[in-house]
Design a protein around this motif. Structure first.
Motif, PDB file in Angstrom:
ATOM      1  N   ARG A   1       3.742  42.894  60.614  1.00  0.00           N
ATOM      2  CA  ARG A   1       4.557  42.144  61.575  1.00  0.00           C
ATOM      3  C   ARG A   1       5.385  41.236  60.879  1.00  0.00           C
ATOM      4  NH1 ARG A   1       0.458  39.577  66.322  1.00  0.00           N
ATOM      5  NH2 ARG A   1      -0.150  41.739  67.061  1.00  0.00           N
ATOM      6  N   TYR A   2       4.967  40.739  59.788  1.00  0.00           N
ATOM      7  CA  TYR A   2       6.076  39.871  58.914  1.00  0.00           C
ATOM      8  C   TYR A   2       7.381  40.863  58.500  1.00  0.00           C
ATOM      9  CZ  TYR A   2       7.912  37.299  55.016  1.00  0.00           C
ATOM     10  OH  TYR A   2       9.242  36.605  54.314  1.00  0.00           O
TER      11      TYR A   2
ATOM     12  N   ARG B   1       7.825  28.940  62.572  1.00  0.00           N
ATOM     13  CA  ARG B   1       6.533  28.179  62.037  1.00  0.00           C
ATOM     14  C   ARG B   1       5.620  29.274  61.218  1.00  0.00           C
ATOM     15  NH1 ARG B   1       1.979  26.013  65.450  1.00  0.00           N
ATOM     16  NH2 ARG B   1       1.653  28.243  64.957  1.00  0.00           N
ATOM     17  N   ASP B   2       5.267  30.241  62.233  1.00  0.00           N
ATOM     18  CA  ASP B   2       4.253  31.251  61.471  1.00  0.00           C
ATOM     19  C   ASP B   2       4.775  31.898  60.220  1.00  0.00           C
ATOM     20  OD1 ASP B   2       2.794  30.269  63.338  1.00  0.00           O
ATOM     21  OD2 ASP B   2       2.616  32.275  64.663  1.00  0.00           O
ATOM     22  N   ILE B   3       6.178  32.285  60.390  1.00  0.00           N
ATOM     23  CA  ILE B   3       6.847  32.913  59.310  1.00  0.00           C
ATOM     24  C   ILE B   3       7.023  32.146  57.979  1.00  0.00           C
ATOM     25  CG2 ILE B   3       9.122  33.917  58.248  1.00  0.00           C
ATOM     26  CD1 ILE B   3       9.453  34.932  61.327  1.00  0.00           C
ATOM     27  N   GLU B   4       7.089  30.925  58.205  1.00  0.00           N
ATOM     28  CA  GLU B   4       7.055  29.830  57.136  1.00  0.00           C
ATOM     29  C   GLU B   4       5.800  29.786  56.501  1.00  0.00           C
ATOM     30  OE1 GLU B   4       7.754  24.995  56.587  1.00  0.00           O
ATOM     31  OE2 GLU B   4       8.928  26.071  58.287  1.00  0.00           O
ATOM     32  N   ILE B   5       5.017  29.662  57.408  1.00  0.00           N
ATOM     33  CA  ILE B   5       3.510  29.546  57.043  1.00  0.00           C
ATOM     34  C   ILE B   5       3.170  30.860  56.112  1.00  0.00           C
ATOM     35  CG2 ILE B   5       0.994  29.471  57.774  1.00  0.00           C
ATOM     36  CD1 ILE B   5       1.951  27.614  59.921  1.00  0.00           C
ATOM     37  N   TYR B   6       3.266  31.873  56.750  1.00  0.00           N
ATOM     38  CA  TYR B   6       3.211  32.902  55.945  1.00  0.00           C
ATOM     39  C   TYR B   6       3.711  33.138  54.502  1.00  0.00           C
ATOM     40  CZ  TYR B   6       2.102  37.935  54.801  1.00  0.00           C
ATOM     41  OH  TYR B   6       1.776  39.292  54.172  1.00  0.00           O
ATOM     42  N   GLU B   7       5.101  32.695  54.406  1.00  0.00           N
ATOM     43  CA  GLU B   7       5.783  32.931  53.157  1.00  0.00           C
ATOM     44  C   GLU B   7       5.156  31.656  52.003  1.00  0.00           C
ATOM     45  OE1 GLU B   7       9.882  32.416  54.639  1.00  0.00           O
ATOM     46  OE2 GLU B   7      10.099  34.393  54.746  1.00  0.00           O
TER      47      GLU B   7
ATOM     48  N   GLN C   1      -5.691  32.675  60.817  1.00  0.00           N
ATOM     49  CA  GLN C   1      -5.167  33.788  62.257  1.00  0.00           C
ATOM     50  C   GLN C   1      -3.747  34.138  62.014  1.00  0.00           C
ATOM     51  OE1 GLN C   1      -6.092  31.015  65.447  1.00  0.00           O
ATOM     52  NE2 GLN C   1      -7.921  32.198  65.911  1.00  0.00           N
ATOM     53  N   ILE C   2      -2.791  33.125  61.698  1.00  0.00           N
ATOM     54  CA  ILE C   2      -1.486  33.229  61.606  1.00  0.00           C
ATOM     55  C   ILE C   2      -1.277  34.458  60.311  1.00  0.00           C
ATOM     56  CG2 ILE C   2       0.714  32.247  60.606  1.00  0.00           C
ATOM     57  CD1 ILE C   2      -0.218  29.762  62.207  1.00  0.00           C
ATOM     58  N   VAL C   3      -1.951  34.169  59.186  1.00  0.00           N
ATOM     59  CA  VAL C   3      -1.781  35.116  58.042  1.00  0.00           C
ATOM     60  C   VAL C   3      -2.199  36.450  58.615  1.00  0.00           C
ATOM     61  CG1 VAL C   3      -2.724  35.617  55.822  1.00  0.00           C
ATOM     62  CG2 VAL C   3      -1.935  33.345  56.271  1.00  0.00           C
ATOM     63  N   TYR C   4      -3.645  36.530  59.261  1.00  0.00           N
ATOM     64  CA  TYR C   4      -4.134  38.004  59.599  1.00  0.00           C
ATOM     65  C   TYR C   4      -2.947  38.595  60.687  1.00  0.00           C
ATOM     66  CZ  TYR C   4      -6.785  41.250  62.271  1.00  0.00           C
ATOM     67  OH  TYR C   4      -7.403  42.536  62.933  1.00  0.00           O
ATOM     68  N   ASN C   5      -2.387  37.912  61.346  1.00  0.00           N
ATOM     69  CA  ASN C   5      -1.582  38.354  62.636  1.00  0.00           C
ATOM     70  C   ASN C   5      -0.271  39.061  61.699  1.00  0.00           C
ATOM     71  OD1 ASN C   5      -3.134  38.071  64.904  1.00  0.00           O
ATOM     72  ND2 ASN C   5      -2.240  36.096  65.152  1.00  0.00           N
ATOM     73  N   MET C   6       0.262  38.293  60.769  1.00  0.00           N
ATOM     74  CA  MET C   6       1.275  38.483  60.068  1.00  0.00           C
ATOM     75  C   MET C   6       1.312  39.890  59.344  1.00  0.00           C
ATOM     76  SD  MET C   6       4.326  36.909  60.785  1.00  0.00           S
ATOM     77  CE  MET C   6       4.862  35.643  61.489  1.00  0.00           C
ATOM     78  N   GLN C   7      -0.038  39.823  58.693  1.00  0.00           N
ATOM     79  CA  GLN C   7      -0.255  41.177  58.152  1.00  0.00           C
ATOM     80  C   GLN C   7      -0.632  42.527  58.790  1.00  0.00           C
ATOM     81  OE1 GLN C   7      -3.586  39.515  55.509  1.00  0.00           O
ATOM     82  NE2 GLN C   7      -2.308  38.588  53.978  1.00  0.00           N
ATOM     83  N   LYS C   8      -0.843  42.107  59.978  1.00  0.00           N
ATOM     84  CA  LYS C   8      -1.165  43.357  61.062  1.00  0.00           C
ATOM     85  C   LYS C   8       0.049  44.457  61.067  1.00  0.00           C
ATOM     86  CE  LYS C   8      -3.724  42.072  64.403  1.00  0.00           C
ATOM     87  NZ  LYS C   8      -4.147  41.516  66.045  1.00  0.00           N
ATOM     88  N   LYS C   9      -0.488  45.649  60.880  1.00  0.00           N
ATOM     89  CA  LYS C   9       0.285  46.747  61.089  1.00  0.00           C
ATOM     90  C   LYS C   9       0.778  46.955  62.407  1.00  0.00           C
ATOM     91  CE  LYS C   9      -0.556  48.441  56.686  1.00  0.00           C
ATOM     92  NZ  LYS C   9       0.284  48.110  55.826  1.00  0.00           N
ATOM     93  N   VAL C  10       2.189  47.424  62.506  1.00  0.00           N
ATOM     94  CA  VAL C  10       2.747  47.867  63.956  1.00  0.00           C
ATOM     95  C   VAL C  10       3.135  49.202  63.630  1.00  0.00           C
ATOM     96  CG1 VAL C  10       3.315  45.331  64.120  1.00  0.00           C
ATOM     97  CG2 VAL C  10       4.897  46.661  62.896  1.00  0.00           C
ATOM     98  N   ASN C  11       3.447  49.800  64.815  1.00  0.00           N
ATOM     99  CA  ASN C  11       3.792  51.127  64.734  1.00  0.00           C
ATOM    100  C   ASN C  11       5.272  50.955  65.181  1.00  0.00           C
ATOM    101  OD1 ASN C  11       1.332  51.972  63.872  1.00  0.00           O
ATOM    102  ND2 ASN C  11       0.585  52.210  66.017  1.00  0.00           N
TER     103      ASN C  11
END
Length: 76
Positions: free
Chosen positions: A3-4, A29-35, A66-76
């Motif tokens: 997702r990221y 915000r979520d992108i910033e946190i993941y970075e 949860q934010i980190v997990y969601n950003m790492q989730k694979k997308v098709n």
């Protein structure tokens, strides 16, 4: 691709969607946190990273995880 990567690849579209009210600004915000999470290589313990970022962003460690997990989730 996760997702990221998808969001960063399409950042212009993402910003247009945020401006139009289609997408929440919380995504930024979520992108910033993941970075920030990615930059905390000194900390070996993930829980310590979650606690640190939670304090910094006034969120719970569980929400950061949860934010980190969601950003790492694979997308098709």
């Amino acid at each position: 691709m996760n997702r990221y990567q998808l969001l960063k690849k399409n950042h212009e579209t993402m910003y247009q969607f945020i401006k139009a009210g289609i997408l929440s600004f919380i995504v930024l915000r979520d992108i910033e946190i993941y970075e920030e999470y990615q930059q905390l290589k000194k900390m070996k313990n993930n829980e310590a990273k979650f606690l640190y970022l939670g304090d910094k962003h006034e969120l719970s460690a569980v929400r950061i995880e949860q934010i980190v997990y969601n950003m790492q989730k694979k997308v098709n």
